[in-house]
Design an enzyme around this catalytic site. Structure first.
Site, PDB file in Angstrom:
ATOM      1  N   GLN A 125      -7.662  -3.764  10.629  1.00 60.19           N
ATOM      2  CA  GLN A 125      -6.272  -3.172  10.531  1.00 60.19           C
ATOM      3  C   GLN A 125      -6.858  -1.770  11.650  1.00 60.19           C
ATOM      4  OE1 GLN A 125      -2.246  -3.213   9.514  1.00 60.19           O
ATOM      5  NE2 GLN A 125      -3.332  -4.060   7.547  1.00 60.19           N
ATOM      6  N   ARG A 146       2.988  -8.262  11.235  1.00 60.08           N
ATOM      7  CA  ARG A 146       4.691  -7.512  10.857  1.00 60.08           C
ATOM      8  C   ARG A 146       5.625  -8.151  10.419  1.00 60.08           C
ATOM      9  NH1 ARG A 146       2.066  -3.713   9.495  1.00 60.08           N
ATOM     10  NH2 ARG A 146       0.052  -5.195   9.607  1.00 60.08           N
ATOM     11  N   LYS A 164       1.035  -1.342  -0.176  1.00 62.81           N
ATOM     12  CA  LYS A 164       0.452   0.395  -0.086  1.00 62.81           C
ATOM     13  C   LYS A 164       0.565   0.986  -0.001  1.00 62.81           C
ATOM     14  CE  LYS A 164      -0.203   1.326   4.276  1.00 62.81           C
ATOM     15  NZ  LYS A 164      -1.208   1.393   5.540  1.00 62.81           N
ATOM     16  N   THR A 165       1.975   1.059   0.702  1.00 59.86           N
ATOM     17  CA  THR A 165       3.184   2.297   0.672  1.00 59.86           C
ATOM     18  C   THR A 165       3.429   2.629  -0.425  1.00 59.86           C
ATOM     19  OG1 THR A 165       3.699   1.467   3.411  1.00 59.86           O
ATOM     20  CG2 THR A 165       4.453   3.472   1.768  1.00 59.86           C
ATOM     21  N   ASP A 167      -4.015   8.482   4.585  1.00 54.43           N
ATOM     22  CA  ASP A 167      -3.435   6.884   4.683  1.00 54.43           C
ATOM     23  C   ASP A 167      -4.460   6.430   6.580  1.00 54.43           C
ATOM     24  OD1 ASP A 167      -2.133   4.644   4.484  1.00 54.43           O
ATOM     25  OD2 ASP A 167       0.101   5.237   4.728  1.00 54.43           O
ATOM     26  N   GLU A 168      -4.420   4.903   6.490  1.00 56.75           N
ATOM     27  CA  GLU A 168      -5.548   4.581   8.002  1.00 56.75           C
ATOM     28  C   GLU A 168      -6.362   5.468   8.001  1.00 56.75           C
ATOM     29  OE1 GLU A 168      -3.397   1.942   8.506  1.00 56.75           O
ATOM     30  OE2 GLU A 168      -1.992   1.920   8.877  1.00 56.75           O
TER      31      GLU A 168
END
Length: 723
Positions: free
Chosen positions: A248, A598, A31-32, A217-218
């Site tokens: 998330q 992670r 995504k980044t 984002d997020e």
DNA sequence: TTTGATATTTTTTTT
DNA sequence: AAATATCAAA
């Protein structure tokens, strides 16, 4: 622009530049990369000027990283993109416009400790008992209201019941005090920016025209106020791209509203929706485990991440006798792996900051370097806060909150009595403490104290003059010298004062770094303080080599080759507070999902048979989240162990501390252990979930089918064992 | 007023 | 166990 390494969905996400776009990006789905490429694509292919692009990230660190990564993709101009957190963006906007709302442009930003002292002051003034009205919950109340964009007046009108009404009044007082001090708390930054936009349409239009392409984002962790803010900014061009993953969402406690992302398509019916479900991060075993765990959440849109990576090693389960044993086991595994991996590739994740201690101790003993995110934060240290308060007062003498902190530090004989009188004067006249000092002769303060106040006043005025032509580092040195702060520490010459001096030294490296990038000017100190107020824990993770220690919350957005998740026990994780609330339990499970995803290569799952909590030894069942991972993915502990096992068989390290028996016997000679089914005379059937304490005061946590969890004294509870 | 000693409470998670 | 609040003495 070269997009050949992107998959089909990623390409679409990058190239869909016009109109609203929702990107549902699973963990590790690149995504980044998509976001950075999208910004670069806008600039390079669509020739959008950098200054017309806004990208909002969750942390300052993420912002920095995004800017760097965009820079790497395009020739120049990346520095003109607005990349920042919500809060940093709002500070920037308010700084040039807040005078429309009557605040000083030089407003200061309150930290949680400041908030607390404001609330405590209000309680004192209203003669309310601090024990009955916990400042924490009041701050929480105020924060909730602000996140929902409810002003004090409306809060009072809509209040239901005594407590709501009272807290609304306190909210009103609180907001007034902040206004008088030209101080904003974190939530104000967002709320007042919206208020500004609603009040001054021309200001809003200016920013609407500026931000033609907006990225968030997020997005699953935005709260209502942030949602409104984005909506306002995007209203004109509607080029709004939000990225998130509802699995998330872990910041509900901070007001995050998951419906923001779930209802995006309602707000923007013309929105394009792109799902990124290909995971490039984790091995198949890790991903399978994560998918299995999150699959237990009922309130979610089903989705599963895919990976092309092979199974990889199994997840490894570790059981230790105590938290000390857990630390030793983690260290042992770190050492085993350190031949093939760098310490930088490893992270230890825990639910609460307090759990870091045992891990730290073990690492220190083994000389393994580590870096800790959060915990006792550098900027929370007393000496740093004192120094910062001096800087705040120099910058804005009417900042009563900072002023009160330093008025008698170092001790100069101005005690609480004198301060009360100064504040009392302020209540009647609206004067700040600083202004009240000038009147101190006339408001019943002893001659003696007046002289001391005048000296302080002169010193501060003097520093203020100096601040105008000095770098921040030079000013810090002046403050430490003029106030006698450094002298005091040097004279004390204790272990503690030495470390405080070191911390101040460390602070000077921060200011030097800042001075390098900023010219001396009138605005300098203000800029510095604004920057400082917004640094977050996660920003501190730097390049120094070492194992990373942090909470699972702080780990969001990061990845490591090797992950250790510790404290996998009922009552720890999931936290005791949420164990019986399905909604909150689901959030807790999402946190587990974040933690699991992670990891790239190796994943260790650790729990201890018992551990110290609040200075008491507690024994808890293995976490349900462990049981939700299919056993064929895990090696180590026999996966299918329905309950913790008696006695010492799991003391892996022979040097480990002596194990306490987890079987306890009550006065009538019946013995109990965790997992036993019992019958209570009044509450009926239940299962023992934990054992606390020692000696005669041993207690049992029992989950009853009728009344939920109860904590009972083992010796006196009318219990019989079933089966 | 300041200090030192004793009692009480506290832990989710954070921009 | 550690941080904070309260109280008593100097």
């Amino acid at each position: 622009m070269d997009l050949s390494l992107m998959n089909k969905e990623q390409k679409r996400a990058i190239q869909t530049t016009e109109g609203p776009l929702l990107i549902m990006a699973g963990a590790g789905s690149g995504k980044t990369r998509v976001l950075t490429h999208r910004v670069a694509y806008l600039m390079q292919e669509k020739e959008v000027p950098a200054r017309n692009i806004l990208a909002i990230t969750f942390t300052n660190k993420a912002a920095r990283e995004m800017r760097d990564r965009v820079s790497a993709l395009i020739r120049n101009g990346a520095s003109d993109i607005w990349v920042s957190t919500f809060h940093a963006m709002c500070v920037r906007i308010l700084r040039s416009n807040i005078n429309y709302l009557g605040y000083e442009n030089s407003f200061s930003i309150l930290d949680p400790t400041d908030q607390r002292s404001v609330v405590k002051d209000i309680l004192k003034r209203r003669n309310l008992d601090i024990k009955q009205h916990n400042p924490r919950s009041i701050i929480g109340f105020i924060s909730d209201r602000k996140n929902s964009l409810i002003r004090p007046k409306q809060s009072a009108e809509e209040a239901e019941g005594y407590l709501d009404t009272l807290y609304s009044e306190i909210y009103h007082d609180y907001q007034q005090i902040l206004y008088r001090n030209s101080a904003l708390d974190f939530d104000d930054l967002i709320m007042l920016t919206i208020e500004l936009f609603e009040k001054e349409k021309t200001v809003l239009e200016r920013y609407q025209n500026l931000f033609q392409y907006i990225h968030v984002d997020e997005y699953q962790d935005t709260n209502h106020a942030q949602y409104q803010l984005v909506k306002l900014l995007a209203a004109k061009y509607r080029n709004i791209c939000v990225v998130g993953d509802s699995d998330q969402s872990i910041y509900k406690f901070r007001g995050a509203d998951i419906t923001n992302i779930l209802n995006f398509e309602d707000d923007y019916p013309e929105a394009a929706v792109i799902k990124l479900e290909q995971n490039y991060r984790s091995s198949k075993n890790i991903l399978d485990a994560a998918n299995a765990v999150i699959g237990n959440n009922t309130e979610r849109k089903p989705k599963a991440l895919r990976t092309d990576r092979d199974g990889g090693p199994k997840l490894h389960s570790i059981v230790s006798a105590s938290e000390r044993g857990e630390g030793q086991e983690i260290v042992r595994n770190i050492q085993d792996l350190s031949s093939g991996y760098s310490y930088n590739d490893m992270a230890v994740l825990y639910r609460t900051n307090a759990q870091s201690r045992a891990i730290e101790d073990a690492l220190v003993k083994s000389n393994i370097p580590y870096k800790m995110v959060g915990g006792m934060k550098f900027y929370d240290r007393m000496e740093i806060k004192d120094l910062m308060s001096y800087m705040k007062v120099i910058q804005n003498p009417n900042d009563d909150i900072a002023f009160e902190r330093i008025i008698n530090v170092p001790k100069r004989g101005i005690g609480p009595k004198t301060v009360d009188k100064l504040k009392e004067h302020g209540v009647h006249t609206g004067a700040s403490i600083y202004e009240a000092i000038k009147e101190s002769d006339f408001i019943g303060i002893s001659k003696n104290a007046v002289v001391k106040l005048m000296n302080l006043n002169d010193m501060l005025d003097n520093l203020k003059q100096k601040s105008k032509y000095m770098s921040v580092t030079e000013l810090v040195d002046e403050v430490l010298a003029d106030t006698g702060y450094l002298d005091l520490l040097e004279k004390e010459n204790s272990l503690e004062s030495r470390s405080r001096i070191e911390n101040l030294e460390e602070f000077r490296t921060v200011t030097r770094e800042f001075d390098k990038d900023n010219e001396v000017s009138d605005e300098l100190l203000f800029t510095f303080l604004s920057d400082m107020a917004l640094v977050s824990d996660q920003d501190g993770v730097d390049e120094d080599s070492g194992v990373t220690l942090m909470t699972m919350h702080a780990s969001k957005g990061l990845e490591f080759k090797i992950i250790f998740i510790v404290g996998l026990e009922e009552g720890i994780f999931p936290s005791r507070r949420v164990m019986f609330d399905d909604k909150e339990l689901e959030e807790e499970r999402r946190l587990m999902y974040v933690a699991l995803t992670r990891a790239e290569d190796r994943l260790f799952l650790s729990r201890a048979d018992s551990r110290m909590i609040y200075g008491k030894t507690e024994t808890n069942m293995r976490s349900r989240f462990l049981s939700e991972i299919p056993e064929e993915l895990v090696e180590g502990e026999a996966a299918d162990t329905p309950k913790p096992i008696a006695s010492d068989s799991f003391t892996m390290n022979s040097r480990g501390p002596k194990k306490k028996s987890r079987v306890i016997t009550n006065n009538s000679g019946v013995s109990f252990t965790v997992g036993d089914k019992v019958e209570h005379r009044k509450f009926g059937e239940g299962i023992i979930s934990g054992i606390k304490g020692e000696g005669d005061s041993q207690e049992l946590d029992i989950i009853f089918t009728t009344v939920g969890v109860k904590r009972l004294l083992a010796n006196f509870a009318p219990l019989t064992k079933k089966e």
